[in-house]
Write an enzyme that holds these catalytic residues in place. Structure first.
Site, PDB file in Angstrom:
ATOM      1  N   LYS A 111      47.910  46.853  67.807  1.00 42.89           N
ATOM      2  CA  LYS A 111      49.185  46.559  66.723  1.00 42.89           C
ATOM      3  C   LYS A 111      50.586  46.935  67.396  1.00 42.89           C
ATOM      4  O   LYS A 111      51.326  45.965  67.098  1.00 42.89           O
ATOM      5  CB  LYS A 111      49.003  48.065  66.181  1.00 42.89           C
ATOM      6  N   ILE A 167      51.056  45.463  70.531  1.00 43.46           N
ATOM      7  CA  ILE A 167      51.294  43.986  70.728  1.00 43.46           C
ATOM      8  C   ILE A 167      51.527  43.023  69.594  1.00 43.46           C
ATOM      9  O   ILE A 167      52.665  42.417  69.618  1.00 43.46           O
ATOM     10  CB  ILE A 167      49.918  43.394  71.445  1.00 43.46           C
ATOM     11  N   ASN A 215      55.253  43.364  68.955  1.00 46.74           N
ATOM     12  CA  ASN A 215      56.096  42.768  69.920  1.00 46.74           C
ATOM     13  C   ASN A 215      55.935  41.242  69.903  1.00 46.74           C
ATOM     14  O   ASN A 215      56.358  40.808  70.854  1.00 46.74           O
ATOM     15  CB  ASN A 215      56.065  43.398  71.175  1.00 46.74           C
ATOM     16  N   GLU A 274      37.381  46.925  76.079  1.00 48.37           N
ATOM     17  CA  GLU A 274      35.812  47.370  75.878  1.00 48.37           C
ATOM     18  C   GLU A 274      36.173  48.976  75.591  1.00 48.37           C
ATOM     19  O   GLU A 274      36.870  49.639  76.165  1.00 48.37           O
ATOM     20  CB  GLU A 274      34.950  47.473  77.140  1.00 48.37           C
ATOM     21  N   CYS A 277      29.993  54.766  78.118  1.00 48.61           N
ATOM     22  CA  CYS A 277      30.272  54.110  76.748  1.00 48.61           C
ATOM     23  C   CYS A 277      28.973  53.743  76.218  1.00 48.61           C
ATOM     24  O   CYS A 277      28.921  53.152  74.976  1.00 48.61           O
ATOM     25  CB  CYS A 277      31.612  53.195  76.872  1.00 48.61           C
TER      26      CYS A 277
END
Length: 549
Positions: free
Chosen positions: A282, A284, A287, A300, A334
């Site tokens: 968000k 990025i 901007n 990831e 993960c």
């Protein structure tokens, strides 16, 4: 005018194979060497870890501590956080180093990473393993497969995959022309944000884009600072020029904020939580008007990974693989198995096997090699996992059949916990825990297909998953039904343990962009191809034959 670099041969990189793993069995030379490295590191703590900007050590005086999670009163290192001025200097320094590094021939860039791989597998093997064990709570075996073997594999196979990528060229050339493609690094700098749980991931998040000619600003996880620093030391000794990677520990909001608002920000290479990754995406987007180019976003994140057994599954295989996948490194992978679906015809045997295997698990200090599991990483992590266990104790649909205890008086220790639920959509079946907790749902064996649909559609994540079956048609059905439920899918094997060059790693949905670390695919995200056409014959006339009367 700069002097061109002569290309005097087309080089072939050495044959690459996976780094052989050592066993650390009693009496083995590697066990002795690792124990010595642990003692040596113990004698040096607390270490003082600086930022590294433009090749220079910088101590800002803004100091944070990294503790040993198995002995949290002991400080492994005090590290200096980057402040706003230093982040600016790091970005400017990386951009200043960019031209020389971009113009460095691939063979020379490759040589640095091949040397780094040899250093990590020999001279630095036990140092980086000891850093990972004491700093991140890994046992000897978990440190071996991560900080030694996978790190070397990422760097060696990265070189191999880069060579293959550069070799992808246009297949056709019209008469009198030569078509070719070059794979330019991105304009600007890459920002790498690495996690605590794999030292090798830090080496790859910074290393992969740099191998392709980019420069990188690297923010390691606070709980992995020292191992990340050792990783940087290895690259520096291998010949990485100053400024190509800027090593800047620091508070996430400040460091990340500065990097993402910079006009030369070219890419994010991230491993961490889904929540943080979505926030960065968000930011990025907000901007986007400031950037020279559209940034690449490679991430990831989390997982809610599954083991699914068919009624024909091998009980012992299900048991042993589930114990390993759920409880290795305390479930802080993960890819760790966090939910399991077992048929009622096999459940009595599976349950007995799980309880027997669980009784053999020893939890404690990672410096005692008999322990299969160590601590979780931090107090917040301990509290989070403890909260899920306490919830299960009070939930009428859940039963804890093994584990369920915890103690943080000395280290952040949680006993591996097995929960059985009658609700396949309970909290512990659907929410990411990131700790040594696995929840099992027992389904009716004749409802295999229905349960496959449940497995496929009951999680926001899609990272890893396993199917255990001795019936080929059932296996085919399962593989089809679970096609989009996991980016890494295993048949009769655990859902952890992806190996570079064998199982490229990554998942979709909330688990990330699935760019497949450990393959050429991820390297392609850090280049911007340029198509070149060179004509050897002059154009005689602009008129086409179709224009003639």
């Amino acid at each position: 005018m700069s002097v061109p670099t002569a290309t005097l041969a087309t080089f072939k990189v050495p044959t690459v194979v996976n780094e052989p793993m050592k066993s650390y069995a009693p009496g083995s030379p590697e066990r002795t060497a690792l124990q010595t490295a642990l003692k040596e590191l113990r004698a040096q703590v607390p270490l003082d870890i600086p930022c590294i900007v433009n090749g220079q050590e910088v101590r800002t005086g803004i100091v944070e501590k990294q503790v040993m999670p198995h002995e949290h009163k002991t400080i492994l290192c005090n590290y200096h956080n980057a402040d706003e001025a230093l982040v600016t200097k790091a970005i400017d320094g990386a951009l200043a180093a960019k031209e020389h590094w971009e113009n460095t021939p691939f063979s020379d860039r490759a040589a640095i990473f091949l040397k780094a791989a040899d250093l990590v597998s020999t001279k630095y093997r036990y140092k980086v393993m000891a850093a990972t064990m004491l700093g991140q709570g890994k046992t000897a075996w978990q440190a071996e497969i991560d900080a030694a073997a996978e790190m070397a594999d990422f760097w060696r196979f990265g070189v191999k995959f880069a060579e293959e990528l550069y070799g992808v060229q246009p297949p056709q050339n019209s008469a009198g022309t030569w078509n070719r493609t070059e794979y330019r690094p991105l304009e600007g700098f890459v920002f790498a944000v690495s996690p605590f749980n794999f030292t090798a991931i830090g080496g790859n998040l910074a290393g992969a884009p740099v191998l392709m000619g980019n420069v990188c600003v690297w923010k390691p996880a606070p709980a992995a600072t020292y191992a990340a620093y050792v990783t940087y030391e290895i690259l520096r000794e291998a010949g990485l020029p100053a400024g190509v990677i800027q090593f800047i520990p620091g508070p996430a909001p400040e460091v990340v904020g500065q990097a993402l608002k910079h006009p030369e920000f070219a890419a994010l290479h991230f491993t961490g939580s889904t929540h943080v990754f979505r926030k960065l995406w968000k930011d990025i987007g907000n901007n986007i008007d400031n950037y020279k180019s559209y940034p690449r976003i490679v991430g990831e994140t989390g997982g809610k990974n599954f083991h699914m057994a068919h009624k024909t599954a091998s009980v012992n295989s299900v048991v042993q693989n589930t114990i390993r996948s759920a409880f290795e490194y305390q479930g802080q992978k993960c890819s760790a198995c966090s939910r399991a679906y077992f048929p009622d015809n096999l459940w009595p045997e599976i349950k007995a096997g799980l309880l027997k295997a669980h009784s053999r698990i020893e939890v404690g200090s990672v410096e005692d090699f008999k322990h299969f599991a160590g601590p979780v990483i931090t107090k917040p992590s301990f509290d989070k996992v403890k909260g899920y266990i306490d919830w299960a104790k009070s939930d009428s649909e859940s039963e804890i059949i093994a584990g369920g205890t915890y103690d943080d008086s000395k280290g952040y220790f949680i006993q591996p916990t097995i929960i059985v639920t009658t609700n396949p959509k309970s909290r512990t079946m659907t929410e990411e825990i990131f700790g040594p907790v696995v929840t099992i749902y027992v389904y009716k064996a004749e409802e295999y297909e229905k349960t496959l649909d449940l497995v496929a559609n009951s999680s926001a994540y899609a990272l890893t998953g396993s199917l255990f079956s001795q019936d080929r048609y059932a296996t085919i059905l399962g593989a089809n039904k679970l096609r989009h439920a996991a980016g890494n899918f295993y048949i009769n094997d655990k859902c952890t343990g992806a190996v570079v060059g064998q199982q490229p790693f990554g998942g979709g949905r909330a688990s990330g962009t699935n760019d497949k670390a450990g393959s050429a695919a991820i390297l392609s995200r850090f280049v911007s191809p340029r198509s070149i056409k060179e004509s050897f014959l002059d154009l005689e006339d602009f008129i086409y034959p179709s224009n003639l009367a």
